[in-house]
Design an enzyme around this catalytic site. Sequence first.
Site, short mmCIF file in Angstrom:
data_model
loop_
_atom_site.label_atom_id
_atom_site.label_comp_id
_atom_site.label_asym_id
_atom_site.label_seq_id
_atom_site.Cartn_x
_atom_site.Cartn_y
_atom_site.Cartn_z
CG HIS A 31 -1.88 1.17 1.27
ND1 HIS A 31 -3.37 1.06 1.58
CD2 HIS A 31 -1.69 2.49 1.18
CE1 HIS A 31 -3.89 1.94 1.59
NE2 HIS A 31 -2.71 2.97 1.08
CG HIS A 73 -1.09 6.84 -1.13
ND1 HIS A 73 -2.36 6.95 -1.59
CD2 HIS A 73 -1.12 6.44 0.20
CE1 HIS A 73 -3.03 6.56 -1.04
NE2 HIS A 73 -2.49 6.01 0.28
CE LYS A 104 -7.81 1.97 -0.49
NZ LYS A 104 -6.65 2.87 -0.21
CG HIS A 123 -9.85 4.60 3.49
ND1 HIS A 123 -8.77 5.29 3.49
CD2 HIS A 123 -10.80 4.99 4.65
CE1 HIS A 123 -8.68 6.03 4.64
NE2 HIS A 123 -9.63 5.90 5.17
CG HIS A 148 -4.97 2.19 5.87
ND1 HIS A 148 -6.31 2.07 6.13
CD2 HIS A 148 -4.74 2.92 4.83
CE1 HIS A 148 -6.91 2.71 5.22
NE2 HIS A 148 -5.96 3.19 4.41
CG ASP A 160 -1.76 4.66 4.28
OD1 ASP A 160 -1.79 5.16 2.95
OD2 ASP A 160 -2.44 5.06 4.87
#
Length: 327
Positions: free
Chosen positions: A11, A13, A92, A129, A163, A234
């Site tokens: 995970h 970004h 996602k 999420h 997460h 994350d």
Amino acid sequence: MLILHSPLDMHVHLRQGDMLALVAPHTARDFAAAVVMPNLTPPVTSLPQVLAYREEILRVAGESFSPLMTLFFKSYSRAELLAARPHIIGLKLYPAGMTTNSEAGLADMRQAHETLAIMEELDIPLLIHGEGCGFVMDREAVFLPVVAEWARSFPRLRIVLEHVTTCAGVELLDRFDNLFATVTLHHLLITLDDVLGGLMRPHLFCKPVAKRPEDRDALRQAALHHPRAFFGSDTAPHPITAKEAPGCAAGIFSAPVALPALAGLFEELDALDLLQAFVSDRACATYGLTPMAREVRLERRAWTVPERFGSVVPYLAGQTLTWRVVD
Ligand code: NCD
Ligand code: ZN
């Protein structure tokens, strides 16, 4: 010396443009592959976007790293998902407005069913999420019934609770064989006290917010022992101007410290031998992955985490870590 075989960050970004060029090399240096989140502006909602974003990442990340791409969840036709399937690891799902760049997310969870049924049929995993509307500390808990309902209604759909931050989330894993979870580094280390209990620490502010000590303990147990829990940092960089601001952006940039800090924690927990499973083996089993063979070596040699990487303050900035990745 600690050798990790094809470590994976499930995970991340990576952003775009200059920020991508700044942060992606950190992930690419330490991980054989990473699951790349689609919450760009605009979100990644088509196959051409997936392919263009993948190219953009490869240009800055080098050849010893594989980006595992995701599509931003919305309603898709079977034909769209069939075409995208070879190029993505999953979809996602963001509930609308719950976190950074999630405005285009799903407002009504009942609208997901048709697409979830197609994903189950095509064997495309769902990454969630997992937060619903409610008091900030309870947002994960209030969303878990939705996760449970989907896990029950779509028994062949692999669902990853991204997460995970609570005891309740960890407990839910035991109820469904098709339910998995990623666990971040920071949720293994901090509680809400670290964020707000003394001076307010913007660089520890993320979504979902860190919870209670007992939640952290449950996450540690899952990271060590749960066959369906695996690492997803994350890592979520924001420029310092967006973090040290009246409206602080949510996200912690942990890529530069992820493996060294995990090694330190696992060593402290007397569980270094379990790190390989957490950072690679369980994710490979879950997703049926055979990542490129790569050995990442860590040595016990103290280093101090830089205060900045370009415009971004990393997690654990200024702190001294006992493990470092060997170049
Ligand atoms: C992430 C981001 O900045 O994109 N922020 C965060 O606090 N984790 C989005 C997300 O994963 O929620
Ligand atoms: Zn994220």
